[in-house]
Each structure stands twice: as structure tokens, then as C-alpha cells.
Design a protein around this motif. Structure first.
Motif, PDB file in Angstrom:
ATOM      1  N   ALA A 174       0.719  -1.166  -0.090  1.00 41.15           N
ATOM      2  CA  ALA A 174      -0.057  -0.151   0.096  1.00 41.15           C
ATOM      3  C   ALA A 174       0.937   1.241  -0.037  1.00 41.15           C
ATOM      4  O   ALA A 174       1.804   1.307   0.790  1.00 41.15           O
ATOM      5  N   PHE A 175       0.527   2.199  -0.803  1.00 40.34           N
ATOM      6  CA  PHE A 175       1.158   3.567  -0.921  1.00 40.34           C
ATOM      7  C   PHE A 175       0.116   4.819  -0.619  1.00 40.34           C
ATOM      8  O   PHE A 175      -0.844   4.621  -0.796  1.00 40.34           O
ATOM      9  N   ARG A 176       0.793   5.712   0.049  1.00 29.93           N
ATOM     10  CA  ARG A 176       0.006   6.785   0.185  1.00 29.93           C
ATOM     11  C   ARG A 176       0.350   7.756  -1.103  1.00 29.93           C
ATOM     12  O   ARG A 176       1.403   8.372  -1.315  1.00 29.93           O
ATOM     13  N   VAL A 177      -1.003   8.241  -1.714  1.00 24.48           N
ATOM     14  CA  VAL A 177      -0.728   9.235  -2.858  1.00 24.48           C
ATOM     15  C   VAL A 177      -0.635  10.791  -2.198  1.00 24.48           C
ATOM     16  O   VAL A 177      -1.534  11.048  -1.768  1.00 24.48           O
ATOM     17  N   VAL A 178       0.462  11.311  -2.855  1.00 20.11           N
ATOM     18  CA  VAL A 178       0.765  12.784  -2.246  1.00 20.11           C
ATOM     19  C   VAL A 178       0.691  13.614  -3.596  1.00 20.11           C
ATOM     20  O   VAL A 178       1.160  14.847  -3.177  1.00 20.11           O
ATOM     21  N   GLY A 179       0.256  13.292  -4.650  1.00 21.83           N
ATOM     22  CA  GLY A 179       0.164  14.400  -5.568  1.00 21.83           C
ATOM     23  C   GLY A 179       0.081  13.644  -7.153  1.00 21.83           C
ATOM     24  O   GLY A 179      -0.204  12.598  -7.175  1.00 21.83           O
ATOM     25  N   SER A 180       0.084  14.457  -7.817  1.00 21.61           N
ATOM     26  CA  SER A 180      -0.134  13.973  -9.519  1.00 21.61           C
ATOM     27  C   SER A 180       0.717  14.892 -10.198  1.00 21.61           C
ATOM     28  O   SER A 180       0.830  16.043 -10.147  1.00 21.61           O
ATOM     29  N   VAL A 181       1.314  14.113 -11.265  1.00 24.55           N
ATOM     30  CA  VAL A 181       2.326  15.043 -12.163  1.00 24.55           C
ATOM     31  C   VAL A 181       1.896  14.756 -13.597  1.00 24.55           C
ATOM     32  O   VAL A 181       1.894  13.528 -14.166  1.00 24.55           O
ATOM     33  N   ALA A 182       1.524  15.423 -14.480  1.00 23.46           N
ATOM     34  CA  ALA A 182       1.316  15.477 -15.866  1.00 23.46           C
ATOM     35  C   ALA A 182       2.217  15.763 -16.658  1.00 23.46           C
ATOM     36  O   ALA A 182       3.325  16.486 -16.126  1.00 23.46           O
ATOM     37  N   TRP A 196      -0.667  -2.606 -12.862  1.00 26.29           N
ATOM     38  CA  TRP A 196      -0.099  -3.357 -11.743  1.00 26.29           C
ATOM     39  C   TRP A 196      -0.417  -2.735 -10.506  1.00 26.29           C
ATOM     40  O   TRP A 196       0.139  -2.906  -9.585  1.00 26.29           O
ATOM     41  N   CYS A 197      -1.657  -1.911 -10.358  1.00 26.70           N
ATOM     42  CA  CYS A 197      -2.050  -1.229  -9.121  1.00 26.70           C
ATOM     43  C   CYS A 197      -3.490  -1.836  -8.928  1.00 26.70           C
ATOM     44  O   CYS A 197      -4.378  -2.162 -10.070  1.00 26.70           O
ATOM     45  N   SER A 198      -4.182  -1.649  -7.748  1.00 30.39           N
ATOM     46  CA  SER A 198      -5.486  -1.874  -7.386  1.00 30.39           C
ATOM     47  C   SER A 198      -5.788  -1.130  -6.284  1.00 30.39           C
ATOM     48  O   SER A 198      -5.306  -0.550  -5.724  1.00 30.39           O
ATOM     49  N   ASN A 199      -7.280  -1.014  -6.435  1.00 31.51           N
ATOM     50  CA  ASN A 199      -7.637  -0.101  -5.210  1.00 31.51           C
ATOM     51  C   ASN A 199      -7.280   1.207  -5.058  1.00 31.51           C
ATOM     52  O   ASN A 199      -7.185   2.029  -3.891  1.00 31.51           O
ATOM     53  N   ALA A 200      -7.109   1.851  -6.408  1.00 28.18           N
ATOM     54  CA  ALA A 200      -6.812   3.299  -6.359  1.00 28.18           C
ATOM     55  C   ALA A 200      -7.630   4.249  -5.867  1.00 28.18           C
ATOM     56  O   ALA A 200      -8.836   3.982  -6.157  1.00 28.18           O
ATOM     57  N   THR A 201      -7.547   5.131  -4.995  1.00 23.50           N
ATOM     58  CA  THR A 201      -8.308   6.181  -4.607  1.00 23.50           C
ATOM     59  C   THR A 201      -7.467   7.527  -4.748  1.00 23.50           C
ATOM     60  O   THR A 201      -6.476   7.382  -5.351  1.00 23.50           O
ATOM     61  N   GLU A 202      -7.957   8.612  -4.300  1.00 19.55           N
ATOM     62  CA  GLU A 202      -7.324  10.003  -4.297  1.00 19.55           C
ATOM     63  C   GLU A 202      -6.099   9.902  -3.409  1.00 19.55           C
ATOM     64  O   GLU A 202      -5.044  10.645  -3.845  1.00 19.55           O
ATOM     65  N   THR A 203      -6.261   9.122  -2.406  1.00 22.53           N
ATOM     66  CA  THR A 203      -5.137   9.173  -1.446  1.00 22.53           C
ATOM     67  C   THR A 203      -4.311   8.013  -1.313  1.00 22.53           C
ATOM     68  O   THR A 203      -3.332   8.047  -0.640  1.00 22.53           O
ATOM     69  N   SER A 204      -4.592   6.909  -1.783  1.00 22.86           N
ATOM     70  CA  SER A 204      -3.971   5.703  -1.709  1.00 22.86           C
ATOM     71  C   SER A 204      -4.127   4.693  -2.838  1.00 22.86           C
ATOM     72  O   SER A 204      -5.107   4.906  -3.731  1.00 22.86           O
ATOM     73  N   VAL A 205      -3.094   3.694  -3.006  1.00 22.63           N
ATOM     74  CA  VAL A 205      -3.129   2.801  -4.027  1.00 22.63           C
ATOM     75  C   VAL A 205      -2.299   1.534  -3.639  1.00 22.63           C
ATOM     76  O   VAL A 205      -1.533   1.769  -2.767  1.00 22.63           O
ATOM     77  N   GLU A 206      -2.681   0.489  -4.239  1.00 21.95           N
ATOM     78  CA  GLU A 206      -2.020  -0.741  -3.760  1.00 21.95           C
ATOM     79  C   GLU A 206      -1.376  -1.338  -5.136  1.00 21.95           C
ATOM     80  O   GLU A 206      -1.803  -1.393  -6.236  1.00 21.95           O
ATOM     81  N   VAL A 207      -0.024  -1.756  -4.830  1.00 24.09           N
ATOM     82  CA  VAL A 207       0.629  -2.254  -6.085  1.00 24.09           C
ATOM     83  C   VAL A 207       0.718  -3.884  -5.897  1.00 24.09           C
ATOM     84  O   VAL A 207       1.047  -4.270  -4.709  1.00 24.09           O
ATOM     85  N   VAL A 208       0.486  -4.310  -7.138  1.00 23.92           N
ATOM     86  CA  VAL A 208       0.247  -5.827  -6.888  1.00 23.92           C
ATOM     87  C   VAL A 208       1.094  -6.489  -7.654  1.00 23.92           C
ATOM     88  O   VAL A 208       0.953  -7.829  -7.911  1.00 23.92           O
ATOM     89  N   HIS A 209       2.327  -5.869  -7.974  1.00 29.35           N
ATOM     90  CA  HIS A 209       3.174  -6.415  -9.024  1.00 29.35           C
ATOM     91  C   HIS A 209       4.541  -6.014  -8.245  1.00 29.35           C
ATOM     92  O   HIS A 209       4.730  -4.955  -8.028  1.00 29.35           O
ATOM     93  N   ALA A 210       5.592  -7.250  -8.530  1.00 28.43           N
ATOM     94  CA  ALA A 210       6.739  -6.738  -8.020  1.00 28.43           C
ATOM     95  C   ALA A 210       7.614  -5.547  -8.863  1.00 28.43           C
ATOM     96  O   ALA A 210       7.338  -6.157 -10.080  1.00 28.43           O
ATOM     97  N   VAL A 211       8.026  -4.453  -8.465  1.00 25.09           N
ATOM     98  CA  VAL A 211       8.548  -3.382  -8.991  1.00 25.09           C
ATOM     99  C   VAL A 211      10.187  -3.437  -8.798  1.00 25.09           C
ATOM    100  O   VAL A 211      10.635  -3.187  -7.859  1.00 25.09           O
ATOM    101  N   ALA A 212      10.864  -3.512  -9.929  1.00 27.59           N
ATOM    102  CA  ALA A 212      12.207  -3.240  -9.758  1.00 27.59           C
ATOM    103  C   ALA A 212      12.489  -1.684  -9.973  1.00 27.59           C
ATOM    104  O   ALA A 212      12.090  -0.872 -10.516  1.00 27.59           O
ATOM    105  N   PRO A 213      13.901  -1.185  -9.097  1.00 30.92           N
ATOM    106  CA  PRO A 213      14.281   0.279  -9.501  1.00 30.92           C
ATOM    107  C   PRO A 213      14.524   0.351 -10.921  1.00 30.92           C
ATOM    108  O   PRO A 213      15.061  -0.677 -11.480  1.00 30.92           O
ATOM    109  N   GLY A 214      13.977   1.530 -11.509  1.00 28.75           N
ATOM    110  CA  GLY A 214      14.318   1.848 -12.870  1.00 28.75           C
ATOM    111  C   GLY A 214      13.056   1.656 -13.586  1.00 28.75           C
ATOM    112  O   GLY A 214      13.014   1.710 -15.076  1.00 28.75           O
ATOM    113  N   GLU A 215      12.080   0.726 -13.024  1.00 28.51           N
ATOM    114  CA  GLU A 215      10.896   0.104 -13.883  1.00 28.51           C
ATOM    115  C   GLU A 215      10.163   1.422 -14.587  1.00 28.51           C
ATOM    116  O   GLU A 215       9.993   2.309 -13.957  1.00 28.51           O
TER     117      GLU A 215
END
Ligand SMILES: Nc1nc2c(c(=O)[nH]1)N[C@H]1C(S)=C(S)[C@@H](COP(=O)(O)OP(=O)(O)OC[C@H]3O[C@@H](n4cnc5c(N)ncnc54)[C@H](O)[C@@H]3O)O[C@H]1N2
Ligand code: MOO
Length: 420
Positions: free
Chosen positions: A81-89, A124-143
Motif C-alpha cells: 500500500a502507498f499513500r498518494v501525495v500528488g499528481s504530475v502530468a 499493476w495497481c489496484s484499489n486506487a483512490t485519491e489518497t492511496s493505491v496498492e501495488v500488486v506486482h513486484a517492481v524493480a528500481p528503474g521500472e
């Protein structure tokens, strides 16, 4: 001394008259088709920042990814689980450093926020809301990150002298911040078409003007203007004159004073009104070429008038076409820094050729096609020097140096521009 040149001798002699390429520095967007004389050097790193390659979330990834075959299918039981702190376009920045456990929603092309080292695609994400998201896939640095300078670095030499600037090169220069290029300057050209019989000005909504008895529509100006412009030459002037010696001499002298290259058609053979060789003899003092052993197109003059190079081509449309393509165009391209030979390719004849035995080199209009990697040539089309109908069929010129050439012979070939 004036003498008849073979085709190859004429090519050598004309090469010596070629204007030397001059350089100029132009805005890059004005350089399409020009030959590069300097290097094109990257001004910036591309991309200029670490860039997201997927729409998703930027995170701080800790663990290297497990081998692909060990990854769970359709989701990871170790969802984080991650805390969503912003958005960048794309086109904006998220300036605040990201900490472990935080995520910034990110769009493809946006700069990765400082501190983030991976982008997790939305799939690779699920249960995304304005403030949180779950990552359901292993992610390596540089992905899903294209690092700054991955495409090239400031100072890299991207293009070497000698290349012809293509639309792809324009895109390359734009991306790397190259605003100007040093290219070969286009020689200035003037075209003077002669012949009292010629009616011009056939363009326009009302169609061609009426044709009085004994007159024809001139076509050489259309060909020459088009061919010169297509090669990036600057056509200063293109005029049609009657067979009036005084007028032609005056126009030619004026054109030579303001152009690097002057091309005329008509009035080069033996008729009462064929004034060009005499005028050029007077203006230049020496005709480098007066006649070439080619068919069509034997009457041909090459001379220097002051600094200008003059080519006087035959009036017959197919003769001037052949002369321009094989004797003139290669040297004009050399003046543009562009390597070109009269017959740079070859093809296999699809049929026997039986021609009148003459000492001339024959230059025939032909149609070539490629079958299983082989260039096959059909030269069975109108070949008279006055016939323009072959221009609808020909996509190449071929060279024959013998009157009898059997089917299957491989002959020198020049593809014509716009060849299909
Ligand atoms: N006695 C001789 N007569 C001819 C010789 C020769 O050696 N001895 N050579 C012949 C050959 S080969 C050719 S090629 C022509 C070349 O003639 P010119 O370059 O002097 O050209 P003109 O006589 O002015 O015109 C020839 C022909 O082409 C038509 N023409 C001219 N300009 C245009 C144009 N802009 N668009 C369309 N058609 C054009 C013109 O009306 C004539 O029909 O000379 C042979 N004669
Ligand atoms: O050389 Mo001319 O062009 O044959 O008729």
C-alpha cells in the motif's frame, strides 16, 4: 580546341566546371534536402529529465524484481500500500522529494519526482483512490523510467558532414535543441528557354492559351524548373525567348552576371536560328564541350562565362531531359555537396535491343521493376528525342554502348526521381 567528346569525356570535362560547394548557416527547419557540411552536435541531454514511460504511480522501489518466470500471474499476493501525495502530468513537475511508502500519480512523459526510482503502470495497481493505491506486482528500481540522456547527451555528434538532411533529421535536431546547421549553399540558377515556336503560360484556371498555327506548347521550362527546384537549387529566373540573337545574347549575359549556373534549351544545332553556340563562343571565348557522342542529345554546349557555368541543352524535350539528367544534374548535385554519378545503379534487360549501328552512346528511357531482389529493365517505349509520351512510362535511364545488346545483359542505370 573544340572537338566532339564521348559521353565519359564530357562527364570529366563538365566536372572541372562544377561550382565549388559554398557553406551557409541556416535555421534547421530551412535545411530539408540540404547537404550537411558541419557536424550536428546535441545541445542538451535527451530526455532532459528522468521520464515516465507509462501512466501509473511513481514510487520508491526497494527490492529488485524477481525473475520473470517467478512472478505471480494476475497480481501479487504481497500487495503493498502507498499513500498518494500528488499528481504530475507531462509538461509539469512535482518538485517535492518522494519518501518510501509515498506515490505520485504520474502520466507518460512527465518528469519522475525527485527521490522516486520506479513507475508502476496502472495495470499493476489496484484499489486506487485519491489518497492511496496498492501495488500488486513486484517492481524493480528503474521500472518504466527513461533516464535523462538515455537517447543522447549534450555534446554528442548526431550527424556527420555529408548527410542529406531528411525529415527524420529535422526531428532529431529539434529534439536535441539544434537550432541551426551549416549546409552547402544552393547555387543560384537561371533558365533561358529559346524558340519562336514556343507558347508558354499554360497554367491557370482557364487552361492553356490557344495555339496559333506552327506553334507548340513549350515544356522544357516546366521540366527544368521542376528538376532544379526538387534538388533544392534556387531558380532566380526562368524565361522563354524568341530566336532573336540580340535578345538572347543580352539575356544570357545578364543571367551569367547574376547566377552561378545558367541553363538554356534550344538553338544549339545547325539551323539558321541556332544562335547559342556562337553567342557562348563570343561571351566565353572557349566552349569546353560543343558536341557529345550521345543519342539523344548530341548538340550540347558547356562553357564558363565569367564565374557562371553555362549548359546549353538541345531543344528537343527528350534530348534536354537526357542531357540534364546525365551530364548536368550530377555536377549540380556535386555543387550541393551531394555525391551523384550519371549511372549509379544497374539492371538486367528483359529483351534484346537492336539499334542502328552508330558510334554514339545510347541513353534510353526505360521502366525498371524489382523482382526477387533483381532490377529488371524494359526499354520498349518511344525513344525519339522529340517524344515526351515516354515521360509517363519511364522511371529510369539506361546506357547502351553497343548497337546490339542481348536480353539478360546487365546495363548501367539511373533511377529517375519520383520513380515508382
Ligand atoms: N542539320 C542538322 N540538324 C540537326 C542536327 C544536326 O546535327 N544537323 N541535330 C539534330 C539533333 S540531334 C537535335 S537534338 C536537334 C537539336 O536542336 P536545337 O537544340 O537547336 O533545338 P531547336 O531546333 O530549337 O528545337 C528542336 C525541337 O525541339 C522543339 N523544342 C524546342 N524547345 C522546346 C521546348 N521548350 N519545349 C518543347 N519543345 C521544344 C522544337 O520545336 C523543335 O521541334 O537538332 C537536330 N537538327
Ligand atoms: O540528339 Mo538529338 O537529341 O537525337 O535528336
Amino acid at each position: 580546341m573544340e572537338r566532339v567528346h564521348t559521353f565519359d569525356e564530357a562527364v570529366q570535362e563538365i566536372r572541372r566546371l562544377t561550382p565549388v560547394p559554398r557553406s551557409e548557416t541556416l535555421p534547421t527547419d530551412a535545411c530539408l534536402g540540404r547537404i550537411l557540411l558541419g557536424e550536428a552536435v546535441a545541445q542538451i541531454d535527451v530526455p532532459p529529465f528522468d521520464r515516465a514511460m507509462m501512466d501509473g504511480y511513481a514510487i520508491v522501489a526497494g527490492q529488485p524484481a524477481p525473475p520473470a518466470d517467478a512472478r505471480p500471474q494476475g497480481g501479487d499476493s504481497r500487495a503493498a500500500a502507498f499513500r498518494v501525495v500528488g499528481s504530475v502530468a507531462a509538461g509539469t513537475v512535482h518538485p517535492d522529494p518522494l519518501r518510501p511508502g509515498e506515490a505520485v500519480r504520474i502520466m507518460t512523459g512527465a518528469p519522475v519526482p525527485p527521490g522516486a526510482n520506479a513507475v508502476v503502470r496502472l495495470e499493476w495497481c489496484s484499489n486506487a483512490t485519491e489518497t492511496s493505491v496498492e501495488v500488486v506486482h513486484a517492481v524493480a528500481p528503474g521500472e518504466s523510467i527513461q533516464p535523462r540522456g538515455d537517447d543522447g547527451r549534450a555534446g554528442d555528434v548526431l550527424l556527420m558532414p555529408g548527410v542529406r538532411i531528411s525529415p527524420g533529421h529535422l526531428a532529431l535536431c529539434r529534439a536535441f535543441g539544434i537550432g541551426s546547421l551549416t549546409v552547402a549553399a544552393a547555387p543560384t540558377c537561371s533558365v533561358i528557354v529559346t524558340g519562336t515556336e514556343l507558347v508558354t503560360g499554360t497554367d491557370g484556371a482557364d487552361g492553356a492559351p490557344p495555339l496559333p498555327p506552327g506553334r507548340i506548347y513549350g515544356s522544357n521550362d516546366a521540366f527544368l524548373r521542376g528538376a532544379l527546384t526538387a534538388d533544392g537549387l534556387h531558380v532566380r529566373q526562368c524565361e522563354t525567348l524568341s530566336d532573336d540573337r540580340r535578345q538572347i545574347r543580352q539575356a544570357l549575359a545578364a543571367a551569367c552576371a547574376r547566377s552561378d549556373v545558367v541553363i538554356t534549351t534550344g538553338g544549339v544545332s545547325a539551323g539558321d536560328y541556332d544562335y547559342l553556340p556562337g553567342i557562348l563562343q563570343e561571351l566565353s571565348g572557349h566552349l569546353h564541350v560543343r558536341k557529345v557522342l550521345i543519342r539523344p542529345g548530341a548538340p550540347f554546349v558547356a562553357a564558363k562565362v565569367g564565374a557562371a557555368t553555362v549548359f546549353a541543352l538541345s531543344g528537343n524535350p527528350a534530348a534536354s531531359f537526357v542531357q540534364f539528367e546525365t551530364l548536368v544534374r550530377p555536377v549540380l548535385r556535386a555543387a550541393l555537396g551531394w555525391a551523384d554519378e550519371p549511372f549509379p545503379a544497374s539492371g538486367k534487360l528483359l529483351h534484346d535491343m537492336e539499334l542502328k549501328p552508330v558510334q554514339h552512346t545510347r541513353i534510353l528511357r526505360a521502366h525498371a521493376s524489382i523482382h526477387q531482389g533483381e532490377v529488371l529493365v524494359d526499354a520498349q517505349m518511344p525513344q525519339s528525342s522529340g517524344q515526351v509520351s515516354s515521360f509517363s512510362k519511364a522511371n529510369c535511364l539506361i546506357r547502351l554502348d553497343a548497337p546490339s545488346v542481348p536480353k539478360g545483359t546487365v546495363v548501367p542505370l539511373r533511377w529517375l526521381d519520383y520513380a515508382r
